[in-house]
Design a protein around this motif. Sequence first.
Motif, PDB file in Angstrom:
ATOM      1  N   ALA A  99       0.851  -1.206   0.000  1.00  0.00           N
ATOM      2  CA  ALA A  99       0.000   0.000   0.000  1.00  0.00           C
ATOM      3  C   ALA A  99       0.880   1.247   0.000  1.00  0.00           C
ATOM      4  N   ALA A 100       1.958   1.217   0.785  1.00  0.00           N
ATOM      5  CA  ALA A 100       2.846   2.379   0.879  1.00  0.00           C
ATOM      6  C   ALA A 100       3.500   2.664  -0.469  1.00  0.00           C
ATOM      7  N   ALA A 101       3.989   1.622  -1.137  1.00  0.00           N
ATOM      8  CA  ALA A 101       4.649   1.816  -2.433  1.00  0.00           C
ATOM      9  C   ALA A 101       3.679   2.425  -3.445  1.00  0.00           C
ATOM     10  N   HIS A 102       2.460   1.921  -3.453  1.00  0.00           N
ATOM     11  CA  HIS A 102       1.467   2.483  -4.380  1.00  0.00           C
ATOM     12  C   HIS A 102       1.176   3.940  -4.036  1.00  0.00           C
ATOM     13  N   ALA A 103       1.017   4.234  -2.752  1.00  0.00           N
ATOM     14  CA  ALA A 103       0.725   5.625  -2.353  1.00  0.00           C
ATOM     15  C   ALA A 103       1.907   6.537  -2.670  1.00  0.00           C
ATOM     16  N   MET A 104       3.140   6.045  -2.469  1.00  0.00           N
ATOM     17  CA  MET A 104       4.341   6.854  -2.758  1.00  0.00           C
ATOM     18  C   MET A 104       4.372   7.277  -4.224  1.00  0.00           C
ATOM     19  N   HIS A 105       3.862   6.418  -5.088  1.00  0.00           N
ATOM     20  CA  HIS A 105       3.843   6.730  -6.519  1.00  0.00           C
ATOM     21  C   HIS A 105       2.602   7.562  -6.888  1.00  0.00           C
ATOM     22  N   HIS A 106       1.454   7.153  -6.397  1.00  0.00           N
ATOM     23  CA  HIS A 106       0.216   7.819  -6.815  1.00  0.00           C
ATOM     24  C   HIS A 106       0.130   9.257  -6.306  1.00  0.00           C
ATOM     25  N   VAL A 107       0.742   9.535  -5.165  1.00  0.00           N
ATOM     26  CA  VAL A 107       0.670  10.907  -4.665  1.00  0.00           C
ATOM     27  C   VAL A 107       1.415  11.838  -5.635  1.00  0.00           C
ATOM     28  N   LEU A 108       2.488  11.319  -6.214  1.00  0.00           N
ATOM     29  CA  LEU A 108       3.232  12.131  -7.186  1.00  0.00           C
ATOM     30  C   LEU A 108       2.526  12.168  -8.536  1.00  0.00           C
TER      31      LEU A 108
END
Length: 451
Positions: free
Chosen positions: A200-209
């Motif tokens: 979940a963190a990896a996806h959020a790290m990318h999607h926020v950008l």
Amino acid sequence: MTGDRPVTDDLHSARSDFPPGFLFGAATAAYQIEGASFGSAGPSHWDSFAATPGNVVGGDDGSIACEHYHRWPEDLDLMQAAGFDAYRFSTSWARVMPDGTGTPNPEGLDFYDRLVDGVLERGMKPYLTLYHWDLPAVLAMKGGWTNRDIAGWFSNYAEVVYDRIGDRVAATATINEPWCVAWLSHFVGVHAPGLRDIRAAAHAMHHVLLAHGTAMQALRAKGAKDLGIVLNFETASPATDTPADIAAAGRADAIFNRWFIEAMTGQGYPQEVLDGIGPHMPAGWQDDLDTIAQPLDWLGVNYYTRALYADAPDMPWPACRAIEGTLPKTAMGWEIRPEGLREFLVRMGQGPARGLPIYVTENGMAGDDILEGGALHDPVRMGFIDGHLAAAREAIAEGVDLRGFFYWSLLDNYEWAFGYAKRFGIVHVDYDTQKRTPKASYHALSRALAR
Ligand code: FCB
């Protein structure tokens, strides 16, 4: 301001020590001050996070907060009386679009319309942040920042806000502190939605950008100017000078201080972070790097503290453990280290943000603040402000194009997982009566701005 006793202590720095046109302001965020129960706002993931036992001190939520939704004229009067030039605020996605997408809430847009006019009428510049963490609950249920669709949802919301107030704001930040949005909330798990999951963190790290870049494109297509983002930086120091601890601090530094700015400035993601989260990233992330690297018009730097890291080979990646430091600490337990502000301003100004105007968009501290006889003496905060203003001046002397400094925060407010227990304001708030009392630091800053 009755009962309010001015003190004689002065800050060392004064307005005249800064370049002409340098902006002094104070910052707030919607969920922390407005009162989410007013004005037909929709529920956000902070409401549900706070309603879950164990997440927030005292089970506090932002339903009333500082009742700024009704008291904003008084709060803006306090800013004007202090001599501030600019006000940094955020619009609440859940207030503007209760369902996250689709029909906006007219009361919400009317509120921000009045607020922006109120800032301008008082001779100040409005600095808008589009996302300071109050994600509509409907979107959180669809996976929130872990869902790629958030790029489109966020862009649509950004366009709606721009259409209403974009003609009058001085500058717009897409997102406040993507590290908190992604890492603190999906890996560390102490902010909404409270996940502790590397995928979940990896996806959020990318999607926020991706959401940032997509919104930048959408806003520019509408003619928006002065678009930027607000990043938080925290010094990552090794606990000892062993190679293992130095490498551990390097991993923490890459996650906190490099991932976002390097991707946005076209350098891609740091390998030290991909080493850990690479296998958990959304497929095809490489194809989004161009969208993420939209030119920035300015960079906001939030800085509070440093952390010490030791290697922790017994733990999974990033295999580092935070060690308690020995510097004086704020009521948050955060070490006070003004040099870190100078270091980050120089690191950004001479590195990835070279050529960009930079603002300190947040800096401040929580203190053990007690009202006595209708006044509040907060000498530690005054020293904190003085130290960080001096650090900002040193960065300017080293050639950093620093344009402004916003204190966090104007008011004592809802400090997320700490509820109302931590007071960062230069104005004290009595949550029973909603009475505002300017602290000694407010008066000291005000005098400094007049000099
Ligand atoms: C920052 C947040 C702000 C406030 C301060 C203390 O990370 O942007 O909302 O909580 O910390």
